[in-house]
Design an enzyme around this catalytic site. Structure first.
Site, PDB file in Angstrom:
ATOM      1  N   HIS A 402      39.760 -14.876  24.370  1.00 44.10           N
ATOM      2  CA  HIS A 402      38.361 -15.184  24.678  1.00 44.10           C
ATOM      3  C   HIS A 402      37.430 -13.983  24.499  1.00 44.10           C
ATOM      4  CE1 HIS A 402      38.853 -19.264  26.390  1.00 44.10           C
ATOM      5  NE2 HIS A 402      40.065 -18.831  26.643  1.00 44.10           N
ATOM      6  N   LYS A 434      37.939 -19.509  19.058  1.00 44.18           N
ATOM      7  CA  LYS A 434      36.758 -19.355  19.892  1.00 44.18           C
ATOM      8  C   LYS A 434      35.592 -18.792  19.081  1.00 44.18           C
ATOM      9  CE  LYS A 434      39.912 -20.027  23.188  1.00 44.18           C
ATOM     10  NZ  LYS A 434      41.343 -20.260  22.918  1.00 44.18           N
TER      11      LYS A 434
END
Length: 673
Positions: A402, A434
């Site tokens: 992330h 992501k």
């Protein structure tokens, strides 16, 4: 994009009410006319206006000043062909990426040692905890009573939980109790089907349940809402733009299927280019890419440690890490989440005691942490861990699923954020799902380590290779973040030669001479010769804008929610903002109230077992595609719903909503006490 007439609340959907302008002269004339009309009464808007979305979308309807040909998506919604540049007047509504020309709404994500890394997690009042526990006790009590009588009076409904015909029960009533008696009641706020591009907005497929969520049926309708539920941190998940054009070109050249497994000779030039670019992006010697992020951890960790080794893991590490450690056969110990003192105490114990029973020294000690914890929004305290690494001589593995691409002034993850040399970290892992808008994951480290993983890791031998369009998306988005250095005319380069970075020492020397320093740009020789490289990709201006907008949005929403009185977790620089709900009944109500507003807002509600039982929460996943007005829309909704559900239990100074919105820039740049 079409330039709209002045309207206080322009709609996302349009109808074609005038002929299409076919000539360049008429097109430019309409642009000038719309520009003059927009500037005269109210000046130049600084960003995309707030959305005004219909909650039941079946057709496209929008009055425009400038009408151009539009392409109808499969859901019947009209999407503009060309997005406006920052020089145009932004009076259009953008479904995928909200444009913003106001440079005040920018921030650089960077660690400041003079301010605390994170705000301490707040505890709610005792009555909130008490009522939460009472709610669970009542649900459990009545659930067991219903099971007791149901098995005796409605045995057909409990057939899967009872032994019958000589067969044992297919499911355990104890294991499935939570799913049947709690999750089922609020299932409409989980796993909502969506369609289309998960950009600034997203389209929900409307559904209903005729039997209390035992079965959920689609109505055929669609709802477009503001999307704060996707990990599209930099907004690269777009159907238009340089990355999409590059992926489309790769489909024309390679097709859409995977290139086969590595073992079957599926490695293509794109694989080698992508791995070389990932390694240079991270500042490491080499990298290995995998077709699945979860499998990257679960197949690589067993190649790093085995029996006789020790893995020290953060207690909130991802399930893929836990699964990989179990497969490895290594011993595992956990320390308190993001607690450096707990880690050091554990290191002292395991080093002094050695292996269980024999007390022999460990073959190796591997500490595994995450760069950004997606459930908590906390950033790893990397500088303190690096000091422990120098002192206790363990290996460090950082999962940056992330944080990579979303954190740091150059988008290079937590090492960039803390200004730590990535070569001091042994293993960097991350995913492309992501920030890069693709799929798969990577492992990066020194060359001997990566070569060993290629041989002993299961992913390289048995997993399917990544498909060419996905690889191209990775290369294009990563090159856009880095910027591209064009070849010098006095020193021609060979793209074919640059692909062989691991097969020729002479080539490595050539690449090393031409390679930029860490945080530098990518060489044009590392990119496919057929890949389009617009100016915004070469100079990195587009991605720098995205990084700075994401940093602003993250700090603005996080700090604004705290000023409103909500309890939130994590760092102010985290693009994931968890807002605590606590009570199980508030999860479904919060999701429904957000989804049924005049501007629907699509959120992610998280509950047990992904979190502890009493810390259920809603996670706002922010993106560079959101505008300041989008964040204001979220704050208005949260302020109203927070009062209704009694969610404002945080301590500290509170500001009224209008003051927060007016002082947004000051709030973002304000130093935390």
């Amino acid at each position: 994009m079409a330039i709209q007439s002045a309207s206080p609340t322009p709609s996302m959907f349009r109808k074609k009410s005038t002929p299409v302008l076919n000539t360049a002269a008429s097109y430019l004339s309409a642009v000038s006319e719309a520009d003059a009309r927009a500037r005269a009464p109210r000046g130049t808007p600084n960003s995309t206006p707030a959305l005004s979305l219909s909650s039941s979308v079946t057709s496209s309807s929008e009055d425009t000043v400038l009408h151009e040909r539009e392409e109808l998506n499969s859901d019947g919604l009209a999407y503009p062909k060309v997005p406006p540049t920052s020089e145009q007047v932004f009076t259009t509504v953008h479904a995928e990426f909200g444009h913003c020309a106001n440079d005040s709404y920018r921030f650089t994500s960077r660690y400041n040692p003079a301010r605390p890394l994170k705000a301490g997690e707040q505890d709610p009042p005792y009555y909130i905890l008490l009522t939460t526990y009472i709610s669970y006790i009542l649900v459990i009590l009545f659930g067991h009573l219903r099971d007791f009588f149901g098995k005796r009076f409605k045995a057909t409904d409990y057939r899967h939980l009872l032994a019958h015909g000589g067969y044992a029960a297919l499911n355990s009533d104890f294991d499935s109790f939570y799913t049947r008696r709690l999750k089922l009641r609020i299932d409409d706020c989980f796993s909502h089907p969506v369609t289309g591009v998960p950009g600034r907005t997203i389209v929900l497929l409307d559904r209903y349940s005729p039997n209390h969520n035992k079965s959920i049926l689609l109505t055929g309708g669609k709802t477009r809402g503001l999307n704060v539920s996707s990990y599209n941190y930099l907004g690269f998940a777009q159907s238009k733009g340089a990355c999409a054009d590059a992926s489309a070109e790769s489909i024309r050249r390679y097709g859409i299927s995977a290139c086969g497994s590595r073992r079957e000779g599926g490695t293509s030039d794109l694989h080698i280019q992508a791995e070389a670019l990932v390694a240079r992006f991270l500042g490491m010697e080499d990298s290995l890419i995998s077709s699945m992020g979860f499998a990257t951890n679960s197949t690589v960790i067993p190649a790093l440690v085995s029996k006789g080794c020790l893995v020290i893991s953060d207690e909130l590490n991802h399930a893929s890490i836990r699964f990989g450690v179990r497969l490895s056969g290594a011993n595992v110990r956990m320390f308190k989440h993001n607690d450096v003192k707990s880690l050091e105490a554990l290191l002292r114990e395991v080093i002094s005691q050695g292996q269980p029973k024999t007390h022999r020294p460990w073959k190796k000690i591997l500490v595994i942490v995450e760069g950004l914890y997606s459930m908590e929004g906390t950033l790893v305290e990397l500088p303190a861990i690096m000091e422990l690494k120098k002192k206790y001589k363990f290996y460090l593995f950082i999962d940056e699923a992330h944080s990579i691409g979303a954190i740091g002034p150059h988008g290079r993850g937590v090492c960039d954020y803390y200004d730590v040399n990535p070569r001091d970290v042994d293993i960097l892992m991350g995913t492309f799902t992501k920030s890069f808008g693709a799929a798969g994951g990577y492992i990066a480290g020194n060359r001997s380590l990566i070569d060993r993983i290629r041989l002993s890791g299961h992913a390289g031998a048995y997993a399917e290779a990544m498909a060419p369009p996905i690889l191209t998306q990775v290369v294009a988005s990563m090159a856009s973040i880095m910027g591209v250095t064009l070849p010098r005319l006095d020193k021609p380069t060979s793209s074919t030669r640059s692909l062989l970075t691991r097969h020729s020492d002479s080539t490595l020397n050539v690449i090393a001479e031409e390679a930029p320093a860490w945080r530098g740009t990518a060489l044009a020789a590392w990119l496919p010769t057929w890949m389009p490289t617009p100016q915004s990709m070469c100079d990195g201006s587009d991605s720098q804008m995205r990084l700075r907008r994401l940093a602003f949005n993250a700090r603005y929403l996080n700090r604004a929610l705290r000023k409103l009185g909500f309890i939130t977790y994590g760092s102010a620089d985290s693009p994931v903002v968890p807002l605590l709900l606590f009570h199980p009944g508030k999860m479904a109500v919060f999701s429904r109230l957000m989804r049924t507003r005049p501007t629907p807002i699509v959120v992610v509600v998280v509950a047990y077992p992904a979190t502890s039982l009493v810390t259920s929460r809603v996670r706002f996943c922010l993106s560079a595609s959101h505008t300041k007005e989008d964040i204001d829309t979220i704050l208005v909704a949260c302020d109203e719903i927070g009062d209704l559900l009694d969610l404002k239990q945080g301590v500290g100074e509170r500001w009224p909503l209008q003051e927060i919105m007016a002082r947004a820039v000051e709030l973002v740049h304000m130093e935390e006490s």
